[in-house]
Write a protein that holds these residues in place. Sequence first.
Motif, PDB file in Angstrom:
ATOM      1  N   ILE A 182      51.297  44.007  49.406  1.00 47.03           N
ATOM      2  CA  ILE A 182      51.685  44.559  48.112  1.00 47.03           C
ATOM      3  C   ILE A 182      50.845  43.892  47.023  1.00 47.03           C
ATOM      4  N   MET A 183      50.527  44.629  45.979  1.00 50.80           N
ATOM      5  CA  MET A 183      49.914  44.098  44.766  1.00 50.80           C
ATOM      6  C   MET A 183      48.630  43.313  45.015  1.00 50.80           C
ATOM      7  N   GLY A 184      47.840  43.748  45.999  1.00 50.27           N
ATOM      8  CA  GLY A 184      46.578  43.074  46.279  1.00 50.27           C
ATOM      9  C   GLY A 184      46.671  41.939  47.260  1.00 50.27           C
ATOM     10  N   TYR A 185      47.871  41.663  47.778  1.00 50.57           N
ATOM     11  CA  TYR A 185      48.062  40.644  48.802  1.00 50.57           C
ATOM     12  C   TYR A 185      48.284  41.346  50.137  1.00 50.57           C
ATOM     13  N   GLN A 186      47.637  40.864  51.195  1.00 52.35           N
ATOM     14  CA  GLN A 186      47.751  41.546  52.478  1.00 52.35           C
ATOM     15  C   GLN A 186      48.028  40.563  53.612  1.00 52.35           C
ATOM     16  N   MET A 187      48.758  41.098  54.600  1.00 56.42           N
ATOM     17  CA  MET A 187      49.151  40.286  55.753  1.00 56.42           C
ATOM     18  C   MET A 187      48.396  40.683  57.017  1.00 56.42           C
ATOM     19  N   ARG A 188      47.404  41.544  56.906  1.00 54.54           N
ATOM     20  CA  ARG A 188      46.755  42.093  58.093  1.00 54.54           C
ATOM     21  C   ARG A 188      45.907  41.068  58.834  1.00 54.54           C
ATOM     22  N   THR A 189      45.186  40.236  58.097  1.00 50.98           N
ATOM     23  CA  THR A 189      44.280  39.286  58.741  1.00 50.98           C
ATOM     24  C   THR A 189      44.458  37.900  58.142  1.00 50.98           C
ATOM     25  N   ALA A 190      43.938  36.915  58.851  1.00 52.25           N
ATOM     26  CA  ALA A 190      44.067  35.536  58.386  1.00 52.25           C
ATOM     27  C   ALA A 190      43.260  35.288  57.110  1.00 52.25           C
ATOM     28  N   ASN A 191      42.149  35.985  56.961  1.00 54.33           N
ATOM     29  CA  ASN A 191      41.300  35.791  55.787  1.00 54.33           C
ATOM     30  C   ASN A 191      41.682  36.794  54.703  1.00 54.33           C
ATOM     31  N   ASN A 192      42.300  36.303  53.646  1.00 59.32           N
ATOM     32  CA  ASN A 192      42.750  37.180  52.579  1.00 59.32           C
ATOM     33  C   ASN A 192      41.743  37.170  51.429  1.00 59.32           C
ATOM     34  N   TYR A 193      40.529  37.697  51.699  1.00 57.59           N
ATOM     35  CA  TYR A 193      39.509  37.800  50.662  1.00 57.59           C
ATOM     36  C   TYR A 193      39.213  36.432  50.047  1.00 57.59           C
ATOM     37  N   GLU A 194      38.995  35.462  50.922  1.00 56.10           N
ATOM     38  CA  GLU A 194      38.646  34.109  50.511  1.00 56.10           C
ATOM     39  C   GLU A 194      39.792  33.409  49.774  1.00 56.10           C
ATOM     40  N   MET A 195      41.004  33.929  49.903  1.00 56.33           N
ATOM     41  CA  MET A 195      42.165  33.302  49.271  1.00 56.33           C
ATOM     42  C   MET A 195      42.918  32.490  50.320  1.00 56.33           C
ATOM     43  N   ASP A 217      51.296  40.607  35.884  1.00 53.83           N
ATOM     44  CA  ASP A 217      51.202  39.160  36.058  1.00 53.83           C
ATOM     45  C   ASP A 217      51.423  38.738  37.516  1.00 53.83           C
ATOM     46  N   LEU A 218      51.991  39.631  38.315  1.00 53.43           N
ATOM     47  CA  LEU A 218      52.265  39.325  39.718  1.00 53.43           C
ATOM     48  C   LEU A 218      51.152  39.807  40.644  1.00 53.43           C
ATOM     49  N   MET A 219      50.216  40.578  40.110  1.00 51.07           N
ATOM     50  CA  MET A 219      49.170  41.164  40.954  1.00 51.07           C
ATOM     51  C   MET A 219      48.077  40.152  41.280  1.00 51.07           C
ATOM     52  N   ASN A 220      47.449  40.387  42.401  1.00 52.25           N
ATOM     53  CA  ASN A 220      46.308  39.581  42.823  1.00 52.25           C
ATOM     54  C   ASN A 220      45.083  40.058  42.043  1.00 52.25           C
ATOM     55  N   GLN A 221      44.832  39.427  40.928  1.00 56.18           N
ATOM     56  CA  GLN A 221      43.748  39.861  40.043  1.00 56.18           C
ATOM     57  C   GLN A 221      42.388  39.719  40.713  1.00 56.18           C
ATOM     58  N   ASP A 222      42.262  38.735  41.590  1.00 59.99           N
ATOM     59  CA  ASP A 222      41.007  38.549  42.317  1.00 59.99           C
ATOM     60  C   ASP A 222      40.710  39.764  43.191  1.00 59.99           C
ATOM     61  N   PHE A 223      41.749  40.291  43.828  1.00 56.62           N
ATOM     62  CA  PHE A 223      41.589  41.489  44.651  1.00 56.62           C
ATOM     63  C   PHE A 223      41.149  42.677  43.790  1.00 56.62           C
ATOM     64  N   LEU A 224      41.810  42.853  42.660  1.00 58.01           N
ATOM     65  CA  LEU A 224      41.481  43.986  41.788  1.00 58.01           C
ATOM     66  C   LEU A 224      40.034  43.908  41.307  1.00 58.01           C
TER      67      LEU A 224
END
Length: 405
Positions: A59-72, A387-394
């Motif tokens: 949700i909101m740019g956060y994902q549980m699919r893989t261990a690497n969450n876009y360098e997060m 304010d809750l969104m993953n701005q880095d993802f966006l």
Amino acid sequence: MSVIKCDQIYLDDKVVNGYITIDKGRIESITTKYEGDITFDYTGRRIIPGLIDTHNHGIMGYQMRTANNYEMDDEVSIQGYLKGLASFGVTGVFPTCSIDKIKSIAKQAQSNTIIGAKILGIHSEGPWLNRVGEKGIKKEFIEPTKEIAQQMVDDGAGYLKLVSVSPEIKGIEKITEVMKENDVTLAIAHTDFFYNDVINSIENKGFSVMTHLGNAMTGLHHRNVGAIGAGLLNENVYCEIICDFIHVCQEMVQVMLKVKNLNKVIMISDNSEYTAIPPHLYKGTDDKTTIEVGKDGSIHTETGKIQGSSIPMIYGIKNLVTKLNYDLSDVIKLSSKNACDVYCLKDRGVIKQGYYADFVVIDDNYQVEATYVEGIMVYDGNTKKEDLMNQDFLEKHRISDELNL
């Protein structure tokens, strides 16, 4: 101790005008009269049991699919995910993840820190999935082995509650045997099986849940009712249903709910990292595809293939009440209580004395005004969603070209 006042509190068997007294994370009492200080007054609103989403990828740019969450960092990613879920009324969740992320999620669950939705279990959808989409596109997967299955269980540290696989895959019994030995629920998912083979999987092979009924499985036909028909007609299987009216159209959801015992229906979202972000074009998680998030909540790849929806469960509740005319008292069983029954989640799923104080305050338009997990307010409606969104993802995934939506 805190005291919550509301004139529409949805209990298991009735709606009351009264007070919820909370102490040490649990509901101490529910009364119609109280003389004392009120912590929060939600008169004019409705209080319903917290939503329990057992099939949610992000949700909101956060994902549980893989261990690497876009360098997060995984911990930051999971915590952002849990906070985002709470803003849509989810109090309990099974993060639905790839097997390489099970360990990180279990670690967060073990911390028992309440910052948003509570991790009540872990759901691994695959990686042994045979069919993708209504056209039955095949998907590559690693060879199933007992060693991989046992590693999943070990990494889950008791939190692995649900594993969804295609029962027709060669060697899948190496996975299912380990899961059954460790009391992990098995679900039929992404299958090419038709009616008889699905029934056999339920009756003889230990499968007790149908993953997102209607999606990525054989459909209803007048000469063979397929996997969908098996799920609807068999009394021993629970059926996940996505009620966004995108994954499954309104009329088919209507058919499903008329046929299936409602006590055997589990409402889910199947949300992804694209949920609740602004409609636009985005790069896919693999940076090879393009994802379109539509204003209607739909999510598609550039090929037109459905990639989930960006509609959280609270709007599934709204759909069933306002469009299919179900009573809210009945619908909240699908969104809360039934999951607790099948996965043995004790003292949750209903608002009841002695149970955990997990509940949601909503207005008449099903907007979430507050979310409580074990008596702690983990979301306040005054908080801005952005304010809750993953701005880095966006920033990294939004495509600059404007989308004509």
